[in-house]
Scaffold this active site. Structure first.
Site, mmCIF file in Angstrom:
data_model
loop_
_atom_site.group_PDB
_atom_site.id
_atom_site.type_symbol
_atom_site.label_atom_id
_atom_site.label_comp_id
_atom_site.label_asym_id
_atom_site.label_seq_id
_atom_site.Cartn_x
_atom_site.Cartn_y
_atom_site.Cartn_z
ATOM 1 N N ASP A 80 7.217 61.653 101.389
ATOM 2 C CA ASP A 80 6.681 61.567 102.770
ATOM 3 C C ASP A 80 5.578 61.461 103.617
ATOM 4 O OD1 ASP A 80 7.719 61.584 105.984
ATOM 5 O OD2 ASP A 80 6.654 64.316 105.780
ATOM 6 N N ASN B 74 5.032 60.438 106.631
ATOM 7 C CA ASN B 74 4.749 60.324 108.172
ATOM 8 C C ASN B 74 5.255 62.303 108.035
ATOM 9 O OD1 ASN B 74 7.758 60.601 108.631
ATOM 10 N ND2 ASN B 74 7.786 59.194 110.235
ATOM 11 N N ASP C 174 6.927 63.893 108.183
ATOM 12 C CA ASP C 174 8.701 64.703 108.379
ATOM 13 C C ASP C 174 9.829 65.046 107.835
ATOM 14 O OD1 ASP C 174 9.782 62.658 107.738
ATOM 15 O OD2 ASP C 174 10.577 61.736 109.216
ATOM 16 N N ASP D 57 9.655 58.051 102.453
ATOM 17 C CA ASP D 57 9.955 56.607 103.816
ATOM 18 C C ASP D 57 9.230 55.689 102.738
ATOM 19 O OD1 ASP D 57 7.591 57.593 103.923
ATOM 20 O OD2 ASP D 57 8.190 58.769 105.998
ATOM 21 N N ASP E 179 18.299 48.274 95.867
ATOM 22 C CA ASP E 179 19.920 48.650 95.745
ATOM 23 C C ASP E 179 20.518 47.692 96.894
ATOM 24 O OD1 ASP E 179 22.159 50.142 95.147
ATOM 25 O OD2 ASP E 179 20.531 51.754 94.730
ATOM 26 N N ASP F 237 25.178 48.152 93.083
ATOM 27 C CA ASP F 237 25.850 49.635 93.072
ATOM 28 C C ASP F 237 27.036 48.966 92.499
ATOM 29 O OD1 ASP F 237 25.698 52.147 93.840
ATOM 30 O OD2 ASP F 237 27.549 52.468 95.232
ATOM 31 N N GLU G 22 25.359 48.182 88.627
ATOM 32 C CA GLU G 22 25.759 49.674 87.924
ATOM 33 C C GLU G 22 27.010 48.926 87.198
ATOM 34 O OE1 GLU G 22 26.439 54.359 89.194
ATOM 35 O OE2 GLU G 22 26.523 52.443 90.552
ATOM 36 N N HIS H 216 19.807 59.504 90.084
ATOM 37 C CA HIS H 216 19.754 60.439 91.005
ATOM 38 C C HIS H 216 20.861 61.087 91.336
ATOM 39 C CE1 HIS H 216 20.952 56.206 92.128
ATOM 40 N NE2 HIS H 216 21.541 57.029 93.369
ATOM 41 N N ASP H 217 21.950 60.357 90.073
ATOM 42 C CA ASP H 217 24.054 60.592 89.703
ATOM 43 C C ASP H 217 23.702 62.225 88.849
ATOM 44 O OD1 ASP H 217 23.790 59.233 91.869
ATOM 45 O OD2 ASP H 217 25.021 57.886 90.577
HETATM 46 C C1 GLC Z 1 26.981 54.277 93.429
HETATM 47 C C2 GLC Z 1 25.472 55.303 93.147
HETATM 48 C C3 GLC Z 1 25.689 56.937 93.781
HETATM 49 C C4 GLC Z 1 26.510 56.635 94.811
HETATM 50 C C5 GLC Z 1 28.072 55.199 94.352
HETATM 51 C C6 GLC Z 1 28.905 54.943 95.913
HETATM 52 O O1 GLC Z 1 26.843 55.310 91.787
HETATM 53 O O2 GLC Z 1 24.458 55.089 92.180
HETATM 54 O O3 GLC Z 1 24.799 57.704 94.555
HETATM 55 O O4 GLC Z 1 27.032 57.704 95.549
HETATM 56 O O5 GLC Z 1 27.717 54.469 94.028
HETATM 57 O O6 GLC Z 1 28.573 54.045 96.314
HETATM 58 CA CA CA Z 2 9.276 61.033 106.678
#
Ligand code: GLC
Ligand code: CA
Length: 493
Positions: free
Chosen positions: A22, A24, A26, A30, A99, A197, A253, A311-312
């Site tokens: 972060d 700034n 909040d 970012d 992405d 994606d 992906e 992140h998934d």
């Molecule tokens: C990809 C992304 C995931 C998202 C999905 C739909 O798998 O990594 O986070 O929810 O696509 O866009």
């Molecule tokens: Ca921020």
């Protein structure tokens, strides 16, 4: 001799923008925060970053629902922050891939707003997939029907993910052109490439809509709703545009494990690489499986991406390592000495742990919330619904990076081991682009050599009770468990 591309020579680092840093104050990550942490990444040895979506979005799925493809969400900064990020990263020798979500847009995107208003024949009507009746049994990947009735249009639209992520109709030429223009916009700004994606989900074949997906044990399978005929042609067009700019990297992906499904997406005129999920989504630590997979990928001629976290999914420190540091060190050694392109996920080097979810109130991720809703509708108790949602939620790995933990690394800290491994990879061509020899796995141990540039480096990894039992000589790195047992060794052979 094969000439290697820049992206085959670097270690990438995934930045999940809302929870990285972060800048700034909040409370939300970012682009300014990313700029602030570039020196940290440089010191770690990272040569490329992947930024998750930072475009204007209602954030139903944390930015994977874009409402404006040519801007930065005000929560994350501005276009000039993006330019500054790019310029600073490039100055430090770090490339930036971004992405890009071309399978669907947010339901707030102006195209969809127009589309739902228009009648057949209107310019935007055909941008999405509209049907008078629900044409098939297809389900969203986030649970529930993939068809949503829209009052304004008086028709159903198709969404492979949440109902706020409306699938674009890739059999409409105007959609393809719009998407190519968007890619050109970011390439012109200097982005080094894209992570596309769910690229194998593009809807290119309307006739497939008439096919019911098979049902196995009461569960609808995803067969006709992905890898449709025509997807490869679409990828070809994307690739042609992207590679008309020099030195760009196109990564897609492709949520598959099967080499036969993955292979057609890669190669000249197609994607440079894919995120394949054979290693990435391993459910438990299994050295023999890892060995088998590298043999398989070699045989298929696939130059893979290497990752255990994103992140998934749940962080591999929890999922695979049972929170044991030495196991995390061994997996790091694998990621950074195996053949392929390593993608580290933010925080795995500390290690960050999975977030703890105590009740349905903690479910932020849309997939978890969808699952919860679905079970409640089926009449299940809160507890049962939460239990189901826990399996599906992706909140685990999305906690804020704990920067307090990045102090001067102790010599046996995980961060130190990552740093050393990156240093080894960056300074030994054999570890990056060398060939494999002597791959051997039995029980819980894994061994291979990386050979190239007149050197041979041996990697010994022992995930089980046994220790590495070869002379500790010509050592590049040793990994011990808490009791000082030798579990990993990287040495000149
Ligand atoms: C990809 C992304 C995931 C998202 C999905 C739909 O798998 O990594 O986070 O929810 O696509 O866009
Ligand atoms: Ca921020």
């Amino acid at each position: 001799m094969k000439k290697f591309k820049w992206y085959e020579n670097v270690v990438f680092y995934e930045i999940y923008v809302p929870s990285f840093c972060d800048g700034n104050g909040d409370g939300i990550g970012d682009l300014r925060g990313v700029i602030l942490k570039l020196p940290y990444l440089k010191k770690l040895g990272v040569g490329g970053i992947w930024l998750t979506p930072f475009y204007p979005s209602p954030k139903a799925d944390n930015g994977y629902d874009i409402s404006d493809y040519r801007n930065v969400d005000p929560e994350y900064g501005s276009l000039s922050d993006f330019d500054e990020l790019l310029e600073t990263a490039h100055r430090m020798g770090i490339r930036v891939i971004i992405d890009m979500v071309l399978n669907h847009t947010s339901d707030r995107h102006p195209w969809f707003q127009e589309s739902r208003k228009q009648r057949a024949g209107g310019k935007y009507r055909d941008y999405y997939i509209w049907e008078k009746e629900v044409p098939n049994n297809w389900e969203s990947f986030f649970d529930g029907s993939a068809w949503e009735y829209d009052m304004q249009a008086g028709m159903y639209y198709y969404h492979a993910f949440s109902r706020q992520q409306v699938c674009l109709n890739w059999s409409c030429e105007a959609v393809v052109r719009e998407c190519l223009d968007i890619l050109a916009f970011w390439l012109e700004r200097g982005a080094d490439g894209f992570r596309l994606d769910v690229i194998n989900f593009l809807k290119t074949d309307r006739s497939a809509l008439r096919k019911e997906n098979p049902v196995v044990d009461g569960i609808i399978q995803h067969v006709y709703d992905k890898n449709q005929p025509g997807v490869i042609d679409a990828v070809r067009r994307i690739s042609k545009l992207v590679h008309s700019y020099p030195e760009k990297y196109l990564l897609g992906e492709v949520g598959e494990e099967d080499m036969e499904l993955l292979h057609p997406y890669m190669g000249k005129g197609l994607l440079d690489s894919v995120f394949q999920f054979n290693l990435g989504s391993m459910r438990k630590l299994d050295a023999a499986y890892m060995g088998e997979q590298i043999v398989k990928m070699e045989a298929a001629g696939i130059y893979p991406t290497l990752f255990f976290s994103s992140h998934d999914m749940s962080r591999h420190f929890n999922r695979l390592c049972e929170k044991e540091l030495w196991k995390a060190k061994l997996l790091a050694a694998f990621l950074l000495t195996a053949k392929g392109i390593p993608f580290l996920y933010q925080g795995e080097e500390l290690p960050m742990e999975d977030e703890v979810l105590n009740g349905s109130g903690d479910l932020k991720d849309i997939q978890g919330r969808y699952g919860f809703e679905k079970k409640k509708k089926e009449g299940k108790s809160d507890e049962e619904a939460f239990f189901y949602a826990l399996e599906r939620s992706r909140d685990y790995s999305r906690g804020m990076m704990d920067w307090n933990r990045v102090n001067e690394p102790e010599s046996d800290s995980l961060l130190h081991v990552y740093q050393r491994l990156l240093e080894l990879r960056n300074s030994h061509a054999s570890l990056r682009t060398g060939s494999y020899e002597g791959i051997d796995f039995s029980g819980e141990s894994l061994y291979y050599q990386r050979v190239g540039n007149q050197e041979k480096i041996g990697v010994y990894l022992n995930f089980g009770k046994l220790n590495v039992n070869v002379p500790v000589q010509n050592v590049l790195l040793e990994i011990q468990d808490e009791d000082g047992n030798l579990k990993g060794l990287i040495r000149y052979e």
